[in-house]
Enzyme design. Structure first.
Site, PDB file in Angstrom:
ATOM      1  N   GLY A 138     -43.725   5.878  50.809  1.00  0.00           N
ATOM      2  CA  GLY A 138     -44.114   4.810  51.747  1.00  0.00           C
ATOM      3  C   GLY A 138     -45.136   5.314  52.739  1.00  0.00           C
ATOM      4  O   GLY A 138     -45.805   6.324  52.506  1.00  0.00           O
ATOM      5  N   ASN A 139     -45.285   4.613  53.825  1.00  0.00           N
ATOM      6  CA  ASN A 139     -46.196   5.073  54.888  1.00  0.00           C
ATOM      7  C   ASN A 139     -45.678   4.609  56.241  1.00  0.00           C
ATOM      8  O   ASN A 139     -44.629   3.979  56.337  1.00  0.00           O
ATOM      9  CB  ASN A 139     -47.625   4.593  54.623  1.00  0.00           C
ATOM     10  CG  ASN A 139     -47.703   3.084  54.573  1.00  0.00           C
ATOM     11  OD1 ASN A 139     -47.434   2.409  55.559  1.00  0.00           O
ATOM     12  ND2 ASN A 139     -48.039   2.540  53.410  1.00  0.00           N
TER      13      ASN A 139
END
Ligand code: PMT
Length: 403
Positions: A208-209
Site C-alpha cells: 500500500g502507500n
C-alpha cells in the site's frame, strides 16, 4: 449590496477591540436580508454592549450557556443557522475552537454547528505571527471552517502589520461569495478517486502507500457544497465525507477502484483523480497467512491497471479529467509528461520536497498545470482550501469547454 435574503446567521463576538465593528456588521447583514442571532463571550460584552446588538438584531443576545434558571440551547442554535460567523475572533478563542474546548456560548455553539463556520481573527501582530496561532488557524481550516483573512494596518497596540479584523463589508462579501458559489456546480456530476489502494499479499498483509484520503475527501465535500452530484471512489481510509450527499463507493484494490471509476465516469462531467494507486500488485495473493520460514521472502509484483490513462482514453467531448502528480524530483517535467500521456485537462502537482505537502498532512502546496504550459503556483493551505482552488480552476475550464 450582497443578497443574503432569508439566511440565518449566528454572529459570535469575542473580546477584542474590533468588537465595536460588530454593530456595523449586524446592520450590513440585516440590510442584505439576513436574520442575525448574536452570541457574545463575557469579554466581548466588555467591548460592545449586548443592548446595542439586541436592538439592532431585534433578538436577545446570548452571553452565557446558562441564563438564570434555564439554558441557552446551543445545539438548537447550531441547527437553526445557515452559517456561523465568529468576528472578531481573538487568539484565545481561536485556540479553544481549534482544540474543541467548549467553555462558553460561542465555543459550545461552534462545536454543535452543522452549518459552515466563518472566522475573522483579530489580534496584535506578534500574536497573529506566533507559530501556535498559525497552527490553530491551519487546524480550524482543516476541519472545513472558512478563514476570512486579517487585514494589514495600524493595530490597537500602535504596531503596524497584519492582525486587523476584516472590515464588515469584506465579511459580508465573503458570505455572499460563498452562497453564490454554492450552486456553481449544480447539475454537474463529479467522479473523484481518493485514498490509497491495498494490494493483498496474504489475508493479513498488503502492498500500500501512505495516502490518508484527506485531499480527495476534501474535494468531494467542496464539490458537493457547490451543488454537484458527487461519486467518491475511496480506497481504504478512516475518513468519510462530512457532506451526506456524497455517494461513497469503498474499494480496496486498484482493480476494484478501476471497476468503480469505469462505471461512474461515462455519466460524469468531471473526473478528479486524487487517489494514490499502487502501480504494482503481488502476482498472487496467498489464501493463508505466509509463515516466516526463510531469511528472504521474494514477492513477484505485476503492473496494476492505470485508471487515469484508461479514463483519459475514453474521455468524451465536454468531459474534463483532472489528475494529480506526486513527485520527488523533476517535478514540473514529470507532471507535464503525465498531463499529456494520461490525456488530463489539468494536473495538480504536489511535491514531497515541500514541507507540509502530500501524504497525510492536513495541508498541501500545489501547482496547477494546464494545457499549453499554463502554470499557477499556490501557497501552503489547508486541504479544504486547496480543494476550493482546484474547483475554481476546473470551473474556469468548464466555462470554456465545448458542450
Ligand atoms: O490522501 P492524502 O494523504 O491527503 O494525500 C494526497 C495525495 C498526496 C495522495 C494526492 O494529493 C496525490 O498526489 N494523489 C496522486 C498520487 C499519485 O499516485 O500520483 P502519481 O503521480 O503516481 O499518479 C498520477 C495520476 O495518475 C494520479 O492522478 C493518480 O490518481 C493516477 N493513477 C496512477 C496510477 C494508477 N495505476 N492509476 C491512476 O489512476
Amino acid at each position: 449590496m450582497a443578497n443574503l435574503t432569508g439566511k440565518k446567521i449566528l454572529l459570535g463576538i469575542t473580546g477584542s477591540i474590533a468588537a465595536y465593528k460588530a454593530a456595523f456588521l449586524v446592520r450590513l447583514l440585516i440590510k442584505s436580508g439576513a436574520e442575525v442571532q448574536a452570541l457574545m463571550t463575557k469579554a466581548g460584552a466588555e467591548f460592545i454592549s449586548p443592548l446595542t446588538l439586541s436592538t439592532l438584531t431585534k433578538r436577545p443576545v446570548h452571553t452565557d450557556i446558562i441564563a438564570g434558571e434555564s439554558w441557552n440551547n446551543h445545539v438548537e442554535m447550531g441547527l437553526w443557522a445557515d452559517a456561523m460567523v465568529v468576528a472578531p475572533l481573538t487568539a484565545s478563542s481561536l485556540a479553544k475552537m481549534a482544540q474543541g474546548i467548549s467553555d462558553n456560548i460561542i465555543t459550545a455553539t461552534y462545536l454543535s454547528a452543522r452549518c459552515p463556520v466563518f472566522f475573522a481573527p483579530a489580534m496584535d501582530l506578534d500574536m497573529w505571527c506566533h507559530p501556535a496561532t498559525r497552527e490553530n488557524v491551519r487546524r480550524l481550516q482543516s476541519y472545513g471552517n472558512l478563514l476570512i483573512p486579517v487585514g494589514h494596518g495600524e493595530l490597537a497596540s500602535g504596531l503596524v502589520g497584519e492582525g486587523r479584523m476584516a472590515e464588515p463589508e469584506e465579511i459580508v462579501a465573503h458570505l455572499h461569495h460563498f452562497w453564490e458559489k454554492q450552486q456553481s456546480l449544480a447539475g454537474r456530476k463529479v467522479l473523484i478517486t481518493a485514498g490509497p489502494t491495498y494490494e493483498p499479499i496474504d489475508p493479513v498483509r498488503f502492498v500500500g502507500n501512505r495516502s490518508s484520503g484527506k485531499m480527495g475527501v476534501a474535494l468531494a465535500d467542496a464539490a458537493a457544497r457547490r451543488g454537484a452530484e458527487v461519486t467518491l471512489v475511496l480506497g481504504p481510509s478512516r475518513l468519510s465525507p462530512r457532506d451526506a450527499r456524497v455517494q461513497v463507493l469503498p474499494v480496496q484494490t486498484a482493480e476494484e477502484m478501476l471497476q468503480a471509476a469505469e462505471k461512474a465516469y461515462p455519466g460524469a462531467d468531471i473526473g478528479i483523480l486524487a487517489a494514490a494507486v499502487a502501480d504494482y500488485r503481488p502476482r498472487e495473493a496467498a489464501a493463508r497467512k505466509i509463515k516466516k520460514t526463510g531469511d528472504v521472502l521474494k514477492l513477484e509484483l505485476i503492473k496494476n491497471p492505470d485508471i487515469a490513462a484508461t479514463l483519459g482514453q475514453r474521455k468524451k467531448t465536454g468531459q474534463l479529467l483532472v489528475g494529480f502528480a506526486l513527485e520527488t524530483d523533476n517535478e514540473l517535467a514529470n507532471a507535464q509528461s503525465k498531463l499529456e500521456k494520461k490525456n488530463f485537462d489539468l494536473i495538480v502537482l504536489n511535491s514531497l520536497q515541500d514541507q507540509g505537502a502530500g501524504f497525510n498532512y492536513d495541508t498541501n502546496k500545489i501547482t496547477i498545470i494546464g494545457k499549453g504550459n499554463k502554470i499557477r503556483d499556490f501557497e501552503l493551505k489547508s486541504k479544504p482550501a486547496v480543494a476550493e482552488d482546484i474547483l475554481d480552476e476546473v470551473e474556469v475550464l468548464l466555462k470554456n469547454k465545448p458542450e
